[in-house]
Design a protein around this motif. Structure first.
Motif, mmCIF file in Angstrom:
data_model
loop_
_atom_site.group_PDB
_atom_site.id
_atom_site.type_symbol
_atom_site.label_atom_id
_atom_site.label_comp_id
_atom_site.label_asym_id
_atom_site.label_seq_id
_atom_site.Cartn_x
_atom_site.Cartn_y
_atom_site.Cartn_z
ATOM 1 N N SER A 107 -48.173 -153.625 -21.718
ATOM 2 C CA SER A 107 -47.818 -154.251 -22.947
ATOM 3 C C SER A 107 -49.163 -154.279 -23.781
ATOM 4 C CB SER A 107 -47.074 -155.409 -23.032
ATOM 5 O OG SER A 107 -47.711 -156.319 -22.026
ATOM 6 N N GLU A 108 -50.071 -154.753 -22.972
ATOM 7 C CA GLU A 108 -51.491 -155.038 -23.634
ATOM 8 C C GLU A 108 -52.142 -153.497 -23.840
ATOM 9 O OE1 GLU A 108 -54.411 -157.693 -22.053
ATOM 10 O OE2 GLU A 108 -52.732 -159.025 -21.602
ATOM 11 N N LEU A 109 -51.843 -152.665 -22.484
ATOM 12 C CA LEU A 109 -52.509 -151.362 -23.005
ATOM 13 C C LEU A 109 -52.100 -150.738 -23.935
ATOM 14 C CD1 LEU A 109 -52.388 -150.234 -19.012
ATOM 15 C CD2 LEU A 109 -54.492 -150.793 -20.495
ATOM 16 N N LEU A 110 -50.661 -150.640 -24.275
ATOM 17 C CA LEU A 110 -50.156 -149.845 -25.304
ATOM 18 C C LEU A 110 -50.671 -150.384 -26.748
ATOM 19 C CD1 LEU A 110 -46.139 -149.764 -24.332
ATOM 20 C CD2 LEU A 110 -47.869 -147.940 -25.111
ATOM 21 N N ALA A 111 -50.802 -151.786 -26.764
ATOM 22 C CA ALA A 111 -51.475 -152.218 -27.829
ATOM 23 C C ALA A 111 -52.782 -151.804 -28.238
ATOM 24 C CB ALA A 111 -51.144 -153.934 -27.825
ATOM 25 N N ALA A 112 -53.489 -151.648 -27.232
ATOM 26 C CA ALA A 112 -55.085 -151.076 -27.219
ATOM 27 C C ALA A 112 -55.029 -149.433 -27.411
ATOM 28 C CB ALA A 112 -55.821 -151.643 -26.098
ATOM 29 N N ALA A 132 -56.129 -145.145 -19.042
ATOM 30 C CA ALA A 132 -54.945 -146.028 -18.759
ATOM 31 C C ALA A 132 -54.227 -145.052 -18.035
ATOM 32 C CB ALA A 132 -54.301 -146.770 -19.697
ATOM 33 N N PHE A 133 -53.356 -145.595 -16.937
ATOM 34 C CA PHE A 133 -52.649 -144.744 -15.790
ATOM 35 C C PHE A 133 -51.283 -145.420 -15.868
ATOM 36 C CE2 PHE A 133 -56.933 -143.898 -15.057
ATOM 37 C CZ PHE A 133 -57.008 -142.714 -14.505
ATOM 38 N N LEU A 134 -50.375 -144.814 -16.351
ATOM 39 C CA LEU A 134 -48.922 -145.576 -16.265
ATOM 40 C C LEU A 134 -48.018 -144.881 -15.490
ATOM 41 C CD1 LEU A 134 -48.476 -145.988 -20.139
ATOM 42 C CD2 LEU A 134 -49.729 -147.484 -18.398
ATOM 43 N N GLY A 135 -47.360 -145.290 -14.268
ATOM 44 C CA GLY A 135 -46.409 -144.896 -13.275
ATOM 45 C C GLY A 135 -45.431 -145.673 -13.115
ATOM 46 N N ALA A 136 -44.656 -145.552 -12.072
ATOM 47 C CA ALA A 136 -44.066 -144.455 -11.671
ATOM 48 C C ALA A 136 -43.052 -145.011 -10.638
ATOM 49 C CB ALA A 136 -45.009 -143.348 -11.171
ATOM 50 N N PRO A 137 -42.009 -145.776 -11.276
ATOM 51 C CA PRO A 137 -40.968 -146.216 -10.516
ATOM 52 C C PRO A 137 -39.882 -144.977 -9.928
ATOM 53 C CG PRO A 137 -40.916 -147.498 -12.199
ATOM 54 C CD PRO A 137 -41.819 -146.293 -12.501
ATOM 55 N N THR A 191 -61.437 -148.035 -13.124
ATOM 56 C CA THR A 191 -60.462 -148.988 -13.951
ATOM 57 C C THR A 191 -59.265 -149.522 -13.074
ATOM 58 O OG1 THR A 191 -59.358 -149.443 -15.964
ATOM 59 C CG2 THR A 191 -59.278 -147.111 -14.956
ATOM 60 N N ASN A 192 -58.805 -150.878 -13.271
ATOM 61 C CA ASN A 192 -57.811 -151.489 -12.938
ATOM 62 C C ASN A 192 -56.696 -151.400 -14.033
ATOM 63 O OD1 ASN A 192 -58.399 -152.338 -10.215
ATOM 64 N ND2 ASN A 192 -59.667 -154.005 -11.026
ATOM 65 N N ASP A 193 -56.861 -150.621 -14.869
ATOM 66 C CA ASP A 193 -55.831 -150.465 -16.140
ATOM 67 C C ASP A 193 -54.593 -149.598 -15.463
ATOM 68 O OD1 ASP A 193 -56.894 -152.317 -17.615
ATOM 69 O OD2 ASP A 193 -57.898 -150.895 -18.922
ATOM 70 N N VAL A 194 -53.806 -149.783 -14.393
ATOM 71 C CA VAL A 194 -52.784 -149.107 -13.982
ATOM 72 C C VAL A 194 -51.583 -150.113 -13.885
ATOM 73 C CG1 VAL A 194 -53.538 -149.475 -11.707
ATOM 74 C CG2 VAL A 194 -52.131 -147.625 -12.041
ATOM 75 N N ASP A 195 -50.582 -149.402 -14.486
ATOM 76 C CA ASP A 195 -49.308 -150.291 -14.291
ATOM 77 C C ASP A 195 -48.047 -149.497 -14.497
ATOM 78 O OD1 ASP A 195 -47.960 -152.760 -14.401
ATOM 79 O OD2 ASP A 195 -48.374 -153.325 -16.444
ATOM 80 N N ASN A 196 -46.929 -150.223 -14.094
ATOM 81 C CA ASN A 196 -45.842 -149.447 -14.118
ATOM 82 C C ASN A 196 -44.772 -150.270 -14.915
ATOM 83 O OD1 ASN A 196 -43.582 -150.430 -12.011
ATOM 84 N ND2 ASN A 196 -45.536 -150.530 -10.832
ATOM 85 N N GLY A 256 -55.519 -146.063 -29.053
ATOM 86 C CA GLY A 256 -56.272 -145.727 -30.173
ATOM 87 C C GLY A 256 -57.366 -146.481 -30.407
ATOM 88 N N ASP A 257 -57.506 -147.724 -29.572
ATOM 89 C CA ASP A 257 -58.715 -148.717 -29.894
ATOM 90 C C ASP A 257 -59.402 -148.553 -28.975
ATOM 91 O OD1 ASP A 257 -57.592 -149.653 -32.461
ATOM 92 O OD2 ASP A 257 -56.532 -151.408 -31.607
ATOM 93 N N ASP A 258 -59.217 -149.521 -27.729
ATOM 94 C CA ASP A 258 -60.340 -149.159 -26.796
ATOM 95 C C ASP A 258 -59.664 -148.356 -25.725
ATOM 96 O OD1 ASP A 258 -58.958 -151.419 -26.273
ATOM 97 O OD2 ASP A 258 -60.534 -152.310 -25.184
ATOM 98 N N VAL A 259 -58.364 -148.153 -25.729
ATOM 99 C CA VAL A 259 -57.700 -147.045 -24.769
ATOM 100 C C VAL A 259 -57.553 -145.616 -25.327
ATOM 101 C CG1 VAL A 259 -55.973 -146.507 -23.322
ATOM 102 C CG2 VAL A 259 -56.483 -148.830 -23.409
ATOM 103 N N ARG A 260 -58.249 -144.776 -24.909
ATOM 104 C CA ARG A 260 -58.346 -143.551 -25.750
ATOM 105 C C ARG A 260 -57.699 -142.354 -24.990
ATOM 106 N NH1 ARG A 260 -60.117 -144.903 -30.348
ATOM 107 N NH2 ARG A 260 -59.506 -142.792 -30.773
ATOM 108 N N GLY A 261 -57.675 -142.360 -23.723
ATOM 109 C CA GLY A 261 -56.860 -141.439 -22.985
ATOM 110 C C GLY A 261 -56.171 -142.147 -21.862
ATOM 111 N N VAL A 262 -54.821 -141.325 -21.635
ATOM 112 C CA VAL A 262 -53.578 -141.869 -20.786
ATOM 113 C C VAL A 262 -53.097 -140.717 -19.931
ATOM 114 C CG1 VAL A 262 -51.611 -143.093 -20.719
ATOM 115 C CG2 VAL A 262 -53.196 -143.495 -22.411
ATOM 116 N N LEU A 263 -53.006 -141.022 -18.809
ATOM 117 C CA LEU A 263 -52.207 -140.154 -17.807
ATOM 118 C C LEU A 263 -50.829 -141.135 -17.760
ATOM 119 C CD1 LEU A 263 -51.626 -137.958 -15.816
ATOM 120 C CD2 LEU A 263 -53.084 -139.522 -14.185
#
Ligand SMILES: Nc1nc2c(c(=O)[nH]1)N[C@H]1C(S)=C(S)[C@@H](COP(=O)(O)OP(=O)(O)OC[C@H]3O[C@@H](n4cnc5c(=O)[nH]c(N)nc54)[C@H](O)[C@@H]3O)O[C@H]1N2
Ligand SMILES: Nc1nc2c(c(=O)[nH]1)N[C@H]1C(S)=C(S)[C@@H](COP(=O)(O)OP(=O)(O)OC[C@H]3O[C@@H](n4cnc5c(=O)[nH]c(N)nc54)[C@H](O)[C@@H]3O)O[C@H]1N2
Ligand code: SF4
Ligand SMILES: [Mo]
Length: 642
Positions: free
Chosen positions: A371-376, A93-98, A117-122, A378-385
Motif C-alpha cells: 500500500s505504501e509502495l503504491l502511494a510512492a 519495487a517488486f510485487l508478487g506472486a501468490p 531493497t526490501n521493497d518486495v510484497d505480495n 512516481g515519487d521515490d518508487v520509479r521502477g516496478v516488477l
C-alpha cells in the motif's frame, strides 16, 4: 501417474487432466478422498483459448509490439537497471506472486534483496493483513496454528467473517462439516447468512463494525461464569490483569444491544466456548473490516487465550487463506519485513544465513508494504516488477492506482493474460500458469506439495521461474545458477529454518512445516518471552457505530479466474429495510452512497429476505466496486430510477 495441485484456492487439492478438458481429483494431503469442488474441475480450462499471452511485448512509440525473448529481457533489464543506476535500489519495487510457486517467490525476493531493497510484497498480505498481523505479534509465524485434520476433531468451531462452504469447499467438508457430524457445535459470526450458515447451529449477525465487541462480550461471559483456564493463562500468557480489568467494564446486556445480537445467545455461546474441550476459530476476509478500537482478530485471540484454546489439538486460530500459494509466497519471504521462513530482516543471524547462501547481504531495514509502495509510485518508487498480480483492479481504487502506475519510469509485468496492468507496462512477459509449471506450493495448513507440468504453455510463454532466473542473472550480483526449481527449493531450505527437512513428496520427510507439526505452540509461543500477550479491550470498541443509511457489506472478488465463477450480483436487503423503502424481491433498485451526495449509482436487482441483518446491504464486490473504491461504506437503496 503424475498429478498436480489445483491452482484455484489455498486448500491445495491434487488433480490431473481427465476427459473432455475437465480435471479429476486424486488423493492428496488436502483431499485424501480425491474430491474436488466445482471450481477445481475447471483447473485446465481457466482461460478461454486465445486469451493467453503468447509473445513478449515491448513498448515502442507508445505501442506494445511483439518481440523475441532476448529483446524483451534486454528491455526489462535496461528499464529496471536504469532506474536502479539513476536513483538507487530503493527506487525499485517488486510485487508478487501468490499465484506463483514458492520457488518463484523465493527468486523474486532474492532478486529484490540482492539488488539492494526490501521493497518486495505480495497482496496476499493485504487480504488477510489484520489476522496475520495479530498472529505475528502475539503467537508466531503468520499461518494456521493447527491443521485441517486437527480441526475436524474440535468440539466447537467458531467461523468468523468467512464462507468456507463456498470459498474453500473441500476443506470445509473435510474439516468443519466432519467436526459438525461428530457432534461439534458450529457457530457462525457474520452479518449475512451464507452457505456456511446452513451447517451452523448458531448464527450471530453482529452489526458491521461490532465483531470485536461481540467477541469481547463472549470473553466477559467466560470470565463471569468462572470458566477462565487459569492454568493456561498463568503459564502461557502475559497481560492478563489489564485485560481482565478491561472486561470488567463490559456489560453483556448493553453490549449485545449495541452489537444488535440477542444477549441470551451471547451468554449461551460464551458458556459453550468456556466449557468446550476444544474450541477452534476459522477466519476469512470478513475479519479484516475495521471497526472501532480493538480489531476482530485481536478480540478473537483474547477469547482463545482466555479459554486455553491455543497450542493444543482440536483448537487454534485457523486462517483460511484465499489464493493457491499465498502461504508459500509469505513463507518464501515475499514480504518487506521478513526473510524466507518468517525471519525478521532486522535479525542479524537471519541476514547472515541469507548472505551465506547469496554471497550478498540483504538490507537490514524493513521495506515498505504494498500500500505504501503504491502511494510512492512516481515519487521515490520509479521502477516496478510485477509478477502475477493486477494492482489496477485488485487495489479497490482503479483510477488512483492507474494514475500512480502512469507516473512510473519503468513497469515490467509478467502475467498470463492481458490485464489493465499489462496494458500500461513497458515490457510484458508471457508466463505459464500453475498447471504448466514445476515447483512447489504451500497450502493453508502449511503443507508443501510438488507441481508437475501437465499442460503445455501456449506460444512462447514460459514459467515465471525461467523469467526471474534470467532477470536475476543480469540484474543481481548474487548467483542465480539454479538449474531447476528443486535447486531453488534446496536453497530456500538452507535459508529458512522453518523449511528444514521438508520434503514436498512426503517420502523423505514431512510435507508440513515446521517439522511435520500439526499443532503449533504446544510448549511455547514463538514470541520473545514465549508467552502470548492479551490485548485489553479498547473502550471505543463498545461504542455504537452510527451514521446514515445501510452499512454496505461487499463480498469478496473472485481470485482472478472468472471463467470458473458464477457471481450473485443481487443486492441483498433485510425485509424490514426493504419494506420501509417500498422495495420487493426482484425489484430493480438503485444504490447510492448515503452520505456522499455525488457518489456513483449502482443498478441491481433486490433480493429481499432475512439472510442479511437489518441495517445492512450486501452486494458482491464486483458490482459494488464503483462504490467501494470511492470509499462509500453506507448506502441508500431506492426503487430504480425511471
Ligand atoms: N474490489 C475488490 N478488490 C479486491 C477484492 C475484493 O473483494 N474486491 N479481493 C481481494 C482479494 S481477496 C484478492 S486475493 C485480490 C486478488 O488480486 P490479484 O491477485 O491482483 O488478482 P487476480 O486477478 O487474482 O490475479 C492477478 C494476476 O495474476 C495472473 N496470474 C495467474 N497465474 C499466474 C502465474 O502463474 N504467473 C503469472 N505471472 N501471473 C499469473 C492473472 O492472470 C491475473 O492477471 O484482490 C483483492 N482485491
Ligand atoms: N469459488 C471461489 N473460491 C474462492 C475465491 C473465489 O474467488 N471463488 N477466492 C479465494 C480468495 S482470494 C479468498 S481471499 C477467499 C475468501 O474467502 P472468504 O473470506 O471466506 O470469502 P467471502 O465470501 O468474502 O466471505 C467473507 C464473509 O465475511 C462477511 N463479512 C463482511 N464483513 C464482515 C464483518 O464486518 N464481520 C463479519 N463477522 N463478517 C463480515 C461477509 O458477509 C462474508 O460472508 O476465498 C478463496 N476462494
Ligand atoms: S477446494 Fe480449492 S483447491 Fe480444492 S478443488 Fe476447490 S478450488 Fe481447488
Ligand atoms: Mo484473497
Amino acid at each position: 501417474m503424475d498429478t498436480t495441485v489445483c491452482p484455484f484456492c489455498a486448500v491445495g487439492c491434487r488433480l490431473a487432466p481427465g476427459s473432455d478438458g475437465r480435471a479429476v481429483g486424486h488423493e492428496g494431503p488436502a483431499n485424501p478422498d480425491g474430491r474436488l469442488c466445482a471450481k477445481g474441475i475447471e483447473a485446465f480450462r481457466a482461460f478461454d483459448e486465445g486469451e493467453r499471452l503468447t509473445r513478449p511485448r515491448v513498448r515502442r512509440g507508445g505501442e506494445l509490439v511483439p518481440v523475441d525473448w532476448p529483446t524483451a529481457l534486454d528491455a526489462a533489464v535496461d528499464a529496471l537497471g536504469g532506474v536502479r543506476d539513476a536513483h538507487g535500489p530503493d527506487a525499485l519495487a517488486f510485487l508478487g506472486a501468490p499465484h506463483c510457486t514458492t520457488e518463484e517467490n523465493y527468486l523474486l525476493q532474492k532478486l529484490a534483496r540482492t539488488v539492494g531493497t526490501n521493497d518486495v510484497d505480495n497482496r496476499a498480505r493485504a487480504c488477510h493483513g489484520l489476522a496475520t498481523g495479530a498472529v505475528r505479534r502475539r503467537l508466531g509465524p503468520p499461518a494456521m496454528t493447527n491443521s485441517l485434520d486437527d480441526l475436524a476433531t474440535a468440539d466447537l468451531v467458531l467461523v468468523v467473517g468467512a464462507n468456507p462452504a463456498t470459498q474453500q469447499p473441500v476443506a470445509f467438508n473435510g474439516a468443519v462439516r466432519t467436526a459438525a457430524h461428530d457432534g461439534a457445535t458450529l457457530v457462525h459470526v457474520d452479518p449475512r447468512a451464507n452457505e456456511t450458515t446452513r451447517t451452523a447451529d448458531v448464527h450471530l449477525a453482529p452489526r458491521p463494525g461490532t465483531d470485536a465487541l461481540l467477541l469481547s462480550l463472549l470473553c466477559a461471559v467466560v470470565a463471569e461464569a468462572g470458566l477462565v483456564d487459569r492454568e493456561f493463562v498463568a503459564a502461557r500468557t502475559s497481560g492478563f490483569d489489564a485485560f481482565a480489568g478491561s472486561l470488567a467494564d463490559l456489560d453483556v446486556e448493553r453490549g449485545a444491544a449495541v452489537a444488535g445480537v440477542d444477549a441470551d445467545a451471547v451468554r449461551a455461546v460464551g458458556r459453550a466456548v468456556g466449557e468446550g474441550d476444544g474450541v477452534a476459530a476459522v477466519v476469512g476476509t470478513g475479519v479484516e473490516t475495521t471497526g472501532l478500537g480493538t480489531t476482530t482478530p485481536d478480540a478473537l485471540l483474547n477469547l482463545l487465550l482466555l479459554t486455553g484454546n491455543l497450542g493444543r489439538p482440536g483448537a487454534g486460530m485457523n486462517l483460511f487463506r484465499g489464493l493457491a500459494n499465498e502461504q508459500g509466497a509469505v513463507d518464501a519471504g515475499c514480504v518487506p519485513d521478513a526473510l524466507p521462513g518468517h525471519q525478521p530482516v532486522t535479525d542479524p543471524a537471519a541476514r547472515d544465513r541469507a548472505a551465506e547462501a547469496w554471497g550478498v547481504a540483504p538490507p537490514a531495514a524493513p521495506g515498505r508494504p504494498e500500500s505504501e509502495l503504491l502511494a510512492a509510485f512516481g515519487d521515490d518508487v520509479r521502477g516496478v516488477l510485477v509478477v502475477g498480480e493486477n494492482p489496477v483492479v485488485s487495489k479497490r481504487d482503479r483510477e488512483w492506482v492507474t494514475e500512480r502506475i502512469d507516473g512510473l519510469d519503468a513497469l515490467v509485468v509478467a502475467d498470463v493474460v492481458e490485464t489493465e496492468t499489462t496494458e500500461r507496462a513497458d515490457v510484458v512477459l508471457p508466463a505459464s500458469v500453475a498447471v504448466e509449471k514445476r515447483g512447489t506450493v504451500t497450502n493453508l495448513d502449511r503443507q508443501v506439495q510438488r507441481l508437475h507440468p501437465l499442460a503445455d504453455p501456449p506460444g512462447a510463454a514460459r514459467p515465471d521461474f525461467a523469467i526471474l532466473r534470467a532477470l536475476g542473472r543480469r540484474l543481481s550480483p548474487a548467483p542465480f545458477d539454479h538449474d531447476d526449481p528443486a535447486d531453488a527449493f534446496a536453497e530456500l531450505c538452507r535459508v529458512a529454518p522453518a523449511y528444514e527437512g521438508i520434503d514436498p513428496d512426503g517420502t523423505d520427510g514431512p510435507r508440513r512445516w515446521p517439522d511435520g507439526e500439526a499443532v503449533l505452540y504446544r510448549e511455547a509461543f514463538a514470541t520473545d518471552d514465549g508467552l502470548a500477550p492479551f490485548v485489553p479491550v479498547d473502550p471505543d470498541a463498545t461504542a455504537a457505530p452510527g451514521g446514515e443509511g445501510l452499512v454496505l457489506v461487499a463480498g469478496s472478488r473472485a481470485g482472478g479466474f472468472a471463467a470458473a465463477e458464477r457471481t450473485d450480483e443481487r443486492l441483498h436487503l433485510h425485509e424490514d429495510d426493504a419494506g420501509a423503502r417500498a422495495i420487493e424481491d426482484d425489484d430493480p433498485v438503485t444504490v447510492v452512497g448515503a452520505v456522499d451526495g455525488d457518489s456513483p449509482a449502482v443498478e441491481a436487482t433486490a433480493a429481499v429476505g432475512t439472510a442479511v441483518r437489518p441495517g445492512t446491504a450486501f452486494l458482491h464486490a464486483d458490482p459494488a466496486d464503483p462504490l467501494v473504491r470511492r470509499g462509500v461504506d453506507r448506502v441508500e437503496v431506492r426503487p430504480a430510477d425511471g
